[in-house]
Design a protein around this motif. Sequence first.
Motif, short mmCIF file in Angstrom:
data_model
loop_
_atom_site.label_atom_id
_atom_site.label_comp_id
_atom_site.label_asym_id
_atom_site.label_seq_id
_atom_site.Cartn_x
_atom_site.Cartn_y
_atom_site.Cartn_z
N UNK A 1 0.84 -1.19 0.00
CA UNK A 1 0.00 0.00 0.00
C UNK A 1 0.88 1.25 0.00
N UNK A 2 0.35 2.34 -0.58
CA UNK A 2 1.04 3.62 -0.57
C UNK A 2 0.01 4.73 -0.69
N UNK A 3 0.29 5.88 -0.07
CA UNK A 3 -0.67 7.00 -0.10
C UNK A 3 0.07 8.30 0.17
N UNK A 4 -0.25 9.35 -0.61
CA UNK A 4 0.28 10.68 -0.31
C UNK A 4 -0.28 11.16 1.02
N UNK A 5 0.57 11.69 1.89
CA UNK A 5 0.15 12.30 3.14
C UNK A 5 0.12 13.82 3.02
N UNK A 6 0.99 14.38 2.16
CA UNK A 6 1.05 15.81 1.91
C UNK A 6 1.65 16.01 0.52
N UNK A 7 1.88 17.26 0.13
CA UNK A 7 2.48 17.51 -1.17
C UNK A 7 3.91 17.01 -1.25
N UNK A 8 4.57 16.83 -0.11
CA UNK A 8 5.97 16.44 -0.10
C UNK A 8 6.20 15.02 0.41
N UNK A 9 5.25 14.46 1.14
CA UNK A 9 5.48 13.17 1.81
C UNK A 9 4.42 12.14 1.43
N UNK A 10 4.82 10.89 1.48
CA UNK A 10 3.87 9.79 1.30
C UNK A 10 4.22 8.68 2.28
N UNK A 11 3.25 7.80 2.51
CA UNK A 11 3.41 6.73 3.49
C UNK A 11 3.18 5.40 2.81
N UNK A 12 3.95 4.39 3.20
CA UNK A 12 3.86 3.07 2.57
C UNK A 12 3.79 1.97 3.61
N UNK A 13 3.34 0.80 3.16
CA UNK A 13 3.31 -0.40 4.00
C UNK A 13 3.69 -1.59 3.14
N UNK A 14 4.41 -2.53 3.74
CA UNK A 14 4.83 -3.70 2.99
C UNK A 14 5.20 -4.85 3.90
N UNK A 15 5.96 -5.78 3.35
CA UNK A 15 6.29 -7.00 4.09
C UNK A 15 7.27 -6.75 5.23
N UNK A 16 7.92 -5.58 5.23
CA UNK A 16 8.83 -5.29 6.34
C UNK A 16 8.08 -4.89 7.60
#
Length: 396
Positions: A199-214
């Motif tokens: 999964x991935x999603x923009x949090x702001x114009x400069x930052x985004x957040x991700x999730x994965x197997x780690x």
Amino acid sequence: MDTKNHLSRHFLGTQPSVLRSIPFAPAGAPDKDGVALKHRLLALADWNQDSEQHRLSIANLQVRQKEGSIESAIVQELASWVTDGSIKAMEVGDLGGGELVIVAGSSRGHLSRLRLTSPLAPGSDPSEVQLQGEGDMEGADLLPWKTLHRGRVAALDICADTREVVSAGEDGALFVVPLESTSAPQPFVEARASASYRAVRWASQQTFVSAGTTGGLEVWDKRRPGKSQLRSPLSWGLMGSPALDASHGLERQINCIAAHPSRPHLCATGSSSGTVAIWDLRFTVQPAVHVSPKPGSGEVWEVHFDGYEPFSGALGGSDPLVLFCTSGGVLGIVSSSAGSLAENAAADGEIRPSSVLYEEPCSGIRSFDVDTSSGQDIFCATEQECLVYLSRGAGL
């Protein structure tokens, strides 16, 4: 505004995997009989069994309203395009002034792009939507715009303000691509054999957040490729709840992310354990975790923040609620109040129940979205080839 709820189910004849609401002009004035028409446009990624083709299609849900009540709702397919591989990730970007873009990620690592111009005047008809520079509206193949990943595009998101797409692959690579890019982009994070994104999603114009197997969440600054800016503590586990991690073994994972519309430090996730977690991306407190409201409801496949104010107020909260859907057919809702994060930490990892908004009989809800204009309308795509339309009234 409706004074009561409306619920209808519509057979699509195809197997949808992703559904997204497309912004469209508001309803016009009522006719001489007091009936007003509103059009809810939807983008659907689906599999057509008859033609044995993966497609991206646009449908219109035409809703007849009279004196605040919905008389009928009819679904009509407006256009479709054949895609190279199945689509598991798709988003719609509202770029302003009636300019829209649809970006879809395929199982073969491609990103495809549709650019549309939509009318803004109340009472406009869907026939006025125009496709810009990508062929026509008569079913031509949707050609790849970018080939980024080795294998499936796991997730993507559009930042309309900066006109950029972030793409996450099962190959462990991340890309940030301008919508107008014509060159081959360099990876933001190189593909890795030991990691995969979900999964991935923009949090702001400069930052985004991700999730994965780690496990957990990572926050990235697009100006600093290659290394995450922040990471949730390993002690919080893969899903934000160490206790649930232990009980769900190797199958535990975060499936989806939603970013708060006005608070860039707040996001929600849905997991394989059937839970929704509300995270503070500054990672100062452990996330508040809510369990799916019915035993056996399955995995949470999608989450969205809910901005429908009459419903939020009825439940006593000032913050948008979080809607989620599950493989067991539940459309649920939980509170996103930032205050609950500190309360959850003080309660030593207490897991909270969520509420059922709708339950689909004998079918999972693959994907859903909320109308962007008022948040009143919810659209769900089910495993039984159906579209569920729920319009919420002010009386809730």
